[in-house]
Design a protein around this motif. Structure first.
Motif, short mmCIF file in Angstrom:
data_model
loop_
_atom_site.label_atom_id
_atom_site.label_comp_id
_atom_site.label_asym_id
_atom_site.label_seq_id
_atom_site.Cartn_x
_atom_site.Cartn_y
_atom_site.Cartn_z
N GLU A 34 40.34 30.81 36.16
CA GLU A 34 41.39 29.87 36.56
C GLU A 34 42.52 29.84 35.54
O GLU A 34 43.69 29.83 35.90
N LEU A 35 42.17 29.83 34.26
CA LEU A 35 43.19 29.85 33.22
C LEU A 35 43.95 31.17 33.25
O LEU A 35 45.18 31.18 33.11
N GLU A 36 43.25 32.26 33.47
CA GLU A 36 43.90 33.57 33.55
C GLU A 36 44.91 33.59 34.70
O GLU A 36 46.03 34.08 34.54
N LEU A 37 44.54 33.02 35.85
CA LEU A 37 45.46 32.96 36.99
C LEU A 37 46.67 32.10 36.66
O LEU A 37 47.81 32.47 36.96
N ALA A 38 46.45 30.96 36.03
CA ALA A 38 47.57 30.08 35.66
C ALA A 38 48.53 30.80 34.71
O ALA A 38 49.76 30.69 34.86
N GLU A 39 47.99 31.53 33.77
CA GLU A 39 48.85 32.26 32.83
C GLU A 39 49.62 33.38 33.52
O GLU A 39 50.78 33.62 33.21
N LYS A 40 48.98 34.06 34.48
CA LYS A 40 49.68 35.10 35.24
C LYS A 40 50.81 34.50 36.07
O LYS A 40 51.90 35.06 36.15
N LEU A 41 50.53 33.36 36.70
CA LEU A 41 51.56 32.70 37.49
C LEU A 41 52.74 32.28 36.61
O LEU A 41 53.90 32.47 36.98
N GLU A 108 47.84 38.95 41.24
CA GLU A 108 46.58 39.23 41.92
C GLU A 108 45.43 38.55 41.19
O GLU A 108 45.48 38.36 39.98
N THR A 109 44.43 38.20 41.94
CA THR A 109 43.20 37.69 41.35
C THR A 109 42.19 38.83 41.35
O THR A 109 42.36 39.80 42.09
N PRO A 110 41.16 38.74 40.54
CA PRO A 110 40.20 39.85 40.47
C PRO A 110 39.64 40.28 41.82
O PRO A 110 39.45 41.45 42.06
N ARG A 111 39.41 39.36 42.74
CA ARG A 111 38.82 39.74 44.03
C ARG A 111 39.82 40.47 44.92
O ARG A 111 39.46 41.09 45.89
N GLU A 112 41.14 40.38 44.59
CA GLU A 112 42.14 41.07 45.39
C GLU A 112 42.37 42.50 44.93
O GLU A 112 42.97 43.28 45.61
N ARG A 113 41.90 42.79 43.75
CA ARG A 113 42.09 44.14 43.23
C ARG A 113 41.25 45.11 44.04
O ARG A 113 40.12 44.80 44.42
N PRO A 114 41.78 46.31 44.29
CA PRO A 114 41.00 47.26 45.05
C PRO A 114 39.75 47.67 44.29
O PRO A 114 39.74 47.73 43.07
N ALA A 115 38.70 47.93 45.05
CA ALA A 115 37.44 48.37 44.44
C ALA A 115 37.66 49.72 43.78
O ALA A 115 38.42 50.55 44.28
N PRO A 116 36.99 49.95 42.66
CA PRO A 116 37.16 51.24 42.00
C PRO A 116 36.66 52.37 42.89
O PRO A 116 35.71 52.21 43.65
N GLU A 117 37.35 53.48 42.78
CA GLU A 117 36.96 54.66 43.55
C GLU A 117 35.59 55.14 43.08
O GLU A 117 35.30 55.13 41.89
N PRO A 118 34.74 55.58 44.01
CA PRO A 118 33.46 56.12 43.57
C PRO A 118 33.69 57.39 42.77
O PRO A 118 34.60 58.16 43.03
#
Length: 127
Positions: A34-41, A108-118
């Motif tokens: 949450e703090l990371e998101l606030a700082e990014k915003l 972006e939040t961590p869950r929005e980041r694309p999954a790493p390529e296999p």
């Protein structure tokens, strides 16, 4: 963060001070993602304020509205004022970013980041 000397004008300084003040308040109660998101915003909003300081009134108004959405609380009649969720502020900020043509500033939040390529396997070399 010093905003003076940028030649951006007093309106820019006021908006950046509002963002910084609100972030300082959030730092006392938020931790982790949450703090990371606030700082990014906050970082994104500061960049937008500076980038649009000499833009059209419509662009400056869009950024000002995003700053106010991030900073202001909802009205309440009780003693405790509910704080807008950071996810809601993220949506508003990202909408402004898209409208201003600055996709490089999307928050972006961590869950929005694309999954790493296999990992791909490299075929064995025959010697």
């Amino acid at each position: 963060m010093t905003v003076e000397g940028r030649g951006s004008g007093p309106g820019t300084d006021v908006l950046i001070r509002k963002v910084d003040s609100h972030l300082a308040t959030l730092r006392t109660g938020l931790h982790g993602p949450e703090l990371e998101l606030a700082e990014k915003l906050a970082r994104c909003l500061r960049e937008l304020v500076v980038a649009t300081a000499h833009s059209s009134a419509a662009d400056r108004g869009l950024v000002r509205a995003a700053v106010h959405y991030f900073v202001l609380r909802r009205e309440s009649r009780g003693k405790l004022l509910p704080v807008r969720s950071l996810a809601a502020a993220q949506r508003v900020v990202n909408k402004a970013v898209r409208q201003l043509g600055r996709p490089d500033l999307l928050v972006e939040t961590p869950r929005e980041r694309p999954a790493p390529e296999p990992a791909t396997t490299i075929p064995a070399r025959h010697v």
